[in-house]
Scaffold this motif. Structure first.
Motif, PDB file in Angstrom:
ATOM      1  N   THR A   8      94.990  -8.522  35.374  1.00  0.00           N
ATOM      2  CA  THR A   8      94.942  -7.559  34.726  1.00  0.00           C
ATOM      3  C   THR A   8      94.099  -6.325  35.474  1.00  0.00           C
ATOM      4  O   THR A   8      93.698  -6.798  36.319  1.00  0.00           O
ATOM      5  N   ASP A  22      99.845  -0.679  37.185  1.00  0.00           N
ATOM      6  CA  ASP A  22     100.614  -1.956  37.287  1.00  0.00           C
ATOM      7  C   ASP A  22     101.416  -1.770  38.522  1.00  0.00           C
ATOM      8  O   ASP A  22     102.064  -0.662  38.934  1.00  0.00           O
ATOM      9  N   ASP A  71      98.948  -6.267  36.328  1.00  0.00           N
ATOM     10  CA  ASP A  71      99.827  -6.370  34.991  1.00  0.00           C
ATOM     11  C   ASP A  71      98.891  -5.940  33.937  1.00  0.00           C
ATOM     12  O   ASP A  71      98.236  -7.057  33.657  1.00  0.00           O
ATOM     13  N   THR A 108     100.011  -4.712  31.123  1.00  0.00           N
ATOM     14  CA  THR A 108     100.958  -4.505  29.626  1.00  0.00           C
ATOM     15  C   THR A 108     100.868  -5.946  28.840  1.00  0.00           C
ATOM     16  O   THR A 108     101.597  -6.970  29.556  1.00  0.00           O
ATOM     17  N   ASN A 145      97.017 -10.830  29.585  1.00  0.00           N
ATOM     18  CA  ASN A 145      97.213  -9.895  28.466  1.00  0.00           C
ATOM     19  C   ASN A 145      97.704 -10.789  27.574  1.00  0.00           C
ATOM     20  O   ASN A 145      98.337 -11.650  27.561  1.00  0.00           O
TER      21      ASN A 145
END
Length: 528
Positions: free
Chosen positions: A52, A99, A127, A129, A196
């Motif tokens: 993340t 990202d 990442d 999302t 996430n």
């Protein structure tokens, strides 16, 4: 030139001939020198799976080398990264990364400056999302405590956790998890490889089947003169449920309980054998409700005070046992105390395991009176939140035995929640039904614009219950009111009881519980 190098590395005399053996020594010398010019670089905390943005900027990536850390250059996507020394290594913080794929580059000088630098690169993916999560908003088991199956789609998730059970979604993100003993709410969490997560809370909807019940004390059940009229009403179909005390206002536990604390403090009376009574009433197709008086408990309160546990008792501001309101000394136990809570939960769980269909709490509140003069040792929230949390704790134990949970509340709690610490919306999160005591004799003149509530049973019941219906609107919680079958100030007979039943029915509440302190009931209004 060659001879000089040989001498430099081998220490041979000037006159030594150069032959094949010397060439071997020379090559070995070059290799040894070359190994001294390399730099070992190690990167820790950079996993192969995506991370993340928060992890990239947290400093969890460590870079170490065989040269001093302060001689290293660390770049992320070609730009100098923020680093902090940590135990001979560098902690790398790369905040604000978008990202996608990024490059970590470490430039280290070789031990001998004329050999230049060495570069190590690592690629990593950021990442930020969360995965997509699609699930139904609610669950509908066949009965309280029955298993439910949670299904959904979690696109991009590496795992899905449902009420503590973990599943791996399929290629299309589909998952299915069976929850054997669901609570009132079930949490669904989808987590991707980077960490996430997205969470949904599903409500487990269990609808009470309804009941037309009368209350019986433990001692009343032992009296044939009081018990048989109730059984006759059941045989005639006038009632379909009996509410029986499992702990009463005196703190007595009237059935043959095996709860250790109940035995220890001398609360068990054994007026009736629960298994026998349940078999008898269930054999008549009656629902059996266990009435559990929670916090008005002079037996537990007195024993706790004498045994050096004053924290289990509601106290005055001066630290003496609360006795206001005519309850008597040690009468009210402390709903914030974990031992007091567990004692009531243990009785509720035992009764549910024995086969009681419902556990209905009474006195699930603080004493009435000025709150500023009371002390509740250990309370860290509002009294209203503390009471609701106690119901949450009980719900798990009761539902695990397929029983339903109710809470008896004062009529005034619908618009005066702080007066006795009964906040209906908060409590409704953890019970299957609320049982408001809307006895006409207990309302003051003018309540809900009813001039004389005790002489206007239909009006006061109809208007007060309508307010309770609004308080639980949007939930599956039902209102099953306590209605008055006794005289207090005004004589009450079949007509007054019928007026209350009719008022509840006109509010869309066909269920009710009748209360008569002497356990003698008017059966005429109960004919369907």
């Amino acid at each position: 030139m060659v001879i000089r190098l040989v001498r430099a590395f081998t220490g041979m005399p000037r006159w030594a001939p150069v032959g094949m053996g010397t060439v071997v020594v020379l090559v070995a010398a070059y290799l040894s020198f070359g190994s001294m010019s390399t730099v070992d670089v190690r990167v820790d905390g950079l996993p192969a799976h995506p991370i993340t943005p928060a992890a990239a900027g947290s400093g969890s990536v460590l870079v170490a080398a065989s040269v001093p850390a302060d001689r290293l250059r660390v770049l992320v996507d070609g730009r100098e990264a923020t680093t902090d020394p940590r135990g001979g290594a560098l902690s790398v913080r790369a905040a604000g990364l978008a990202d996608g794929v990024h490059e970590l580059r470490i430039v280290a000088p070789r031990p001998f400056p004329w050999f230049g630098t060495t570069t190590t690169t690592r690629q990593f993916t950021v990442d930020g999302t969360p995965p997509g999560l699609q699930v139904e908003d609610s669950l509908h088991p066949e009965a309280a405590g029955q298993p439910v199956t949670v299904t959904g789609i979690a696109r991009g998730a590496a795992r899905v956790t449902v009420a503590g059970h973990t599943a791996t979604p399929g290629p299309d993100g589909a998952f299915s998890v069976v929850v054997d003993r669901p609570e009132h709410e079930v949490s669904v969490v989808a987590t991707d490889a980077a960490g996430n997560r997205v969470e949904r809370t599903l409500t487990v909807h269990t609808r009470h089947p309804g009941m037309r019940a009368v209350h019986m004390t433990g001692l009343a059940w032992t009296s044939e003169a009081l018990r048989e009229p109730v059984l006759d009403m059941a045989r005639q179909g006038k009632i379909d449920a009996v509410e029986l005390d499992i702990k009463d206002e005196s703190g007595e536990v009237p059935y043959d309980s095996a709860v250790p604390m109940a035995q220890q403090i001398g609360a068990v009376r054994g007026y009736y054998h629960a298994r026998q009574v349940l078999d008898q009433l269930h054999g008549m197709h009656l629902r059996v409700v266990g009435r559990l008086v929670a916090f008005k408990d002079p037996i537990l309160g007195g024993a706790s005070w004498r045994d050096g546990h004053p924290e289990r008792v509601v106290q005055t501001a001066e630290g003496t046992p609360w006795s206001g309101g005519g309850y008597g000394q040690y009468a009210f136990t402390n709903f914030a105390d974990p031992v007091v809570r567990q004692y009531n939960v243990d009785i509720a769980a035992e009764a549910a395991a024995l086969g009681f269909d419902d556990i209905l709490y009474d006195y699930v509140r603080r004493p009435d009176g000025p709150i500023e003069r009371m002390r509740f040792p250990g309370l860290t929230t509002t009294p209203e939140a503390g009471i609701a949390d106690f119901l949450r704790q009980t719900q798990v134990a009761v539902r695990s035995h397929h029983a339903m949970l109710g809470a008896s509340v004062f009529g005034i709690s619908v618009n005066r929640p702080t007066q006795i610490a009964q906040d209906i919306p908060q409590m409704s999160r953890y019970v299957d039904y609320v049982a408001p005591m809307v006895y006409p004799s207990h309302w003051g003149p003018g309540e809900f614009n009813v001039p004389d509530p005790n002489r206007q049973p239909y009006d006061i019941v109809r208007r007060s219950l309508a307010e309770f219906a609004r308080a639980v609107q949007g939930t599956d919680v039902q209102i099953i009111p306590w209605l008055q079958d006794f005289s207090l100030g005004v004589p009450y007979g079949p007509a007054e009881v019928a007026a209350q039943i009719g008022a509840a029915r006109d509010d869309g509440m066909p269920s009710f519980l009748l209360w008569a302190p002497n356990c003698r009931y008017h059966d005429q209004p109960l004919a369907r």
